[in-house]
Design a protein around this motif. Structure first.
Motif, short mmCIF file in Angstrom:
data_model
loop_
_atom_site.label_atom_id
_atom_site.label_comp_id
_atom_site.label_asym_id
_atom_site.label_seq_id
_atom_site.Cartn_x
_atom_site.Cartn_y
_atom_site.Cartn_z
N TYR A 139 3.06 38.48 26.24
CA TYR A 139 3.65 38.43 28.17
C TYR A 139 4.28 36.93 27.96
CZ TYR A 139 -1.55 37.08 29.01
OH TYR A 139 -2.37 36.67 29.42
N LYS A 140 4.78 36.49 28.64
CA LYS A 140 4.75 35.30 28.82
C LYS A 140 5.49 34.94 30.40
CE LYS A 140 7.86 34.38 24.82
NZ LYS A 140 7.32 35.01 24.23
N PRO A 141 4.95 33.33 30.99
CA PRO A 141 5.82 33.66 31.95
C PRO A 141 7.10 33.32 32.90
CG PRO A 141 3.66 31.86 31.40
CD PRO A 141 4.51 32.23 29.90
N TYR A 142 7.11 34.06 34.26
CA TYR A 142 8.48 34.25 34.56
C TYR A 142 9.35 33.14 34.06
CZ TYR A 142 11.29 36.08 38.22
OH TYR A 142 12.03 36.36 39.02
N TYR A 143 8.32 32.22 34.35
CA TYR A 143 9.64 30.78 34.38
C TYR A 143 10.01 29.76 32.92
CZ TYR A 143 4.81 28.44 33.67
OH TYR A 143 4.06 27.84 33.07
N LYS A 144 9.02 30.82 32.05
CA LYS A 144 9.39 30.92 30.26
C LYS A 144 11.02 31.06 29.99
CE LYS A 144 5.28 28.53 29.58
NZ LYS A 144 4.51 27.84 28.01
N LEU A 145 11.81 32.08 30.86
CA LEU A 145 12.53 33.17 30.36
C LEU A 145 13.37 33.17 30.56
CD1 LEU A 145 10.38 36.50 30.43
CD2 LEU A 145 10.09 35.47 28.31
N ASN A 146 14.83 33.31 30.48
CA ASN A 146 16.36 32.97 30.81
C ASN A 146 16.60 34.02 31.59
OD1 ASN A 146 19.12 32.70 30.47
ND2 ASN A 146 19.33 32.30 28.68
N TRP A 147 16.59 33.71 32.54
CA TRP A 147 17.16 34.67 33.54
C TRP A 147 18.66 34.72 34.28
CZ3 TRP A 147 13.83 38.06 34.22
CH2 TRP A 147 12.57 37.87 33.85
N ALA A 148 19.95 34.23 33.17
CA ALA A 148 20.99 34.42 34.17
C ALA A 148 21.38 35.37 33.63
CB ALA A 148 21.62 33.69 32.41
N LYS A 149 21.31 36.45 33.22
CA LYS A 149 22.00 38.04 33.16
C LYS A 149 21.37 38.51 34.71
CE LYS A 149 24.13 38.17 29.62
NZ LYS A 149 24.33 39.14 27.99
N TRP A 150 20.14 37.89 35.06
CA TRP A 150 19.62 38.80 36.11
C TRP A 150 19.68 38.30 37.34
CZ3 TRP A 150 16.39 42.52 34.94
CH2 TRP A 150 15.15 42.81 36.62
N THR A 151 19.94 39.15 38.29
CA THR A 151 21.00 39.45 39.47
C THR A 151 20.46 40.36 41.36
OG1 THR A 151 21.70 41.19 39.04
CG2 THR A 151 23.28 39.66 38.21
N ASN A 152 19.39 40.18 40.56
CA ASN A 152 18.41 41.24 41.72
C ASN A 152 17.16 41.26 41.19
OD1 ASN A 152 17.90 42.97 43.59
ND2 ASN A 152 19.50 44.48 43.48
N GLU A 153 16.31 40.35 42.71
CA GLU A 153 15.22 40.05 42.99
C GLU A 153 13.99 41.58 43.31
OE1 GLU A 153 12.44 37.09 41.96
OE2 GLU A 153 13.59 38.49 39.99
#
Length: 228
Positions: A36-50
């Motif tokens: 598992y990884k901290p949320y902020y260390k991942l690339n979210w370029a294609k994530w569009t909906n929280e």
């Protein structure tokens, strides 16, 4: 804590015995598993909906959701007409007959079941429910944009209108398996020339009826026929 749908798929495809840590995954709400990884260390370029997040109080994302969060780019995951997954295996439906047959040979729960009538661009991973019983089923149902809805007039005496969906219809459906068998039997004995508006409307507004029409191959004429 029970594994989420994303984590069951991950277990079936990558690691049947992932390490389970303390804490909860921000995306799927299941336990933190794997690397598992901290949320902020991942690339979210294609994530569009929280709004897909199941637990916004967590800052960590489990390994399963790191792999499954972009459903369209999940390498080996070719969803086709849907699939069924347990922690130990995943089977993809090549056609509607495969999907129909699985209802009569369900695995021991928990499992993840989806019926997908058309390719979808939606991030379906985070719509997926989990079934914890093979009598009361939780399933994902996705329809294409070819279904025509009849809309009643606003004013008395007005004309009915028609509308076609401009996006995917995605439903999380809970149903009794015996009720599904009854609807399937109905369609298997149903003559297409006997189509009536009540049956079409049931399929349009009740996802279980709609998917049973698809499973039995009675859906195309049902929606394309102009009913009086």
């Amino acid at each position: 804590m029970q594994l989420s749908a994303s984590q069951i798929i991950y277990s079936a495809m990558y690691n049947q015995n992932p390490v389970i840590h303390g804490g909860i995954c921000r995306l799927c709400g299941g336990p933190l598993i794997g690397d598992y990884k901290p949320y902020y260390k991942l690339n979210w370029a294609k994530w569009t909906n929280e709004s897909f997040n199941k637990n916004n109080t967590s800052i960590y994302v489990c390994e399963a959701c790191q792999k499954n969060r972009d459903f369209r780019n999940t390498g080996n995951l070719k969803i086709g007409n849907g699939f069924i997954a347990t922690r130990y295996s995943i089977s993809f439906f090549n056609n509607r007959n495969d999907a129909l047959n699985i209802l009569y040979s369900l695995p021991d729960p928990p499992f993840v079941l989806s019926f997908i009538t058309t390719p979808s661009r939606s991030p379906l991973t985070f719509y997926l429910p989990v079934s914890y019983s093979n009598k009361t089923i939780n399933a994902l149902v996705v329809f294409n944009r070819g279904r025509v809805f009849s809309i009643p007039p606003i004013k008395k005496g007005g004309k009915w209108g028609k509308i076609t969906s401009i996006a995917d219809e995605v439903y999380s459906v809970t149903f009794d398996i015996n009720e599904a068998y009854k609807i399937i039997d109905f369609f298997n004995n149903y003559k297409e020339e006997e189509i009536v508006s009540e049956i079409r409307d049931l399929c349009l507004f009740d996802p279980l009826w709609g998917i049973c029409a698809w499973l039995t191959g009675k859906d195309k004429k049902l929606y394309s026929t102009i009913l009086k």
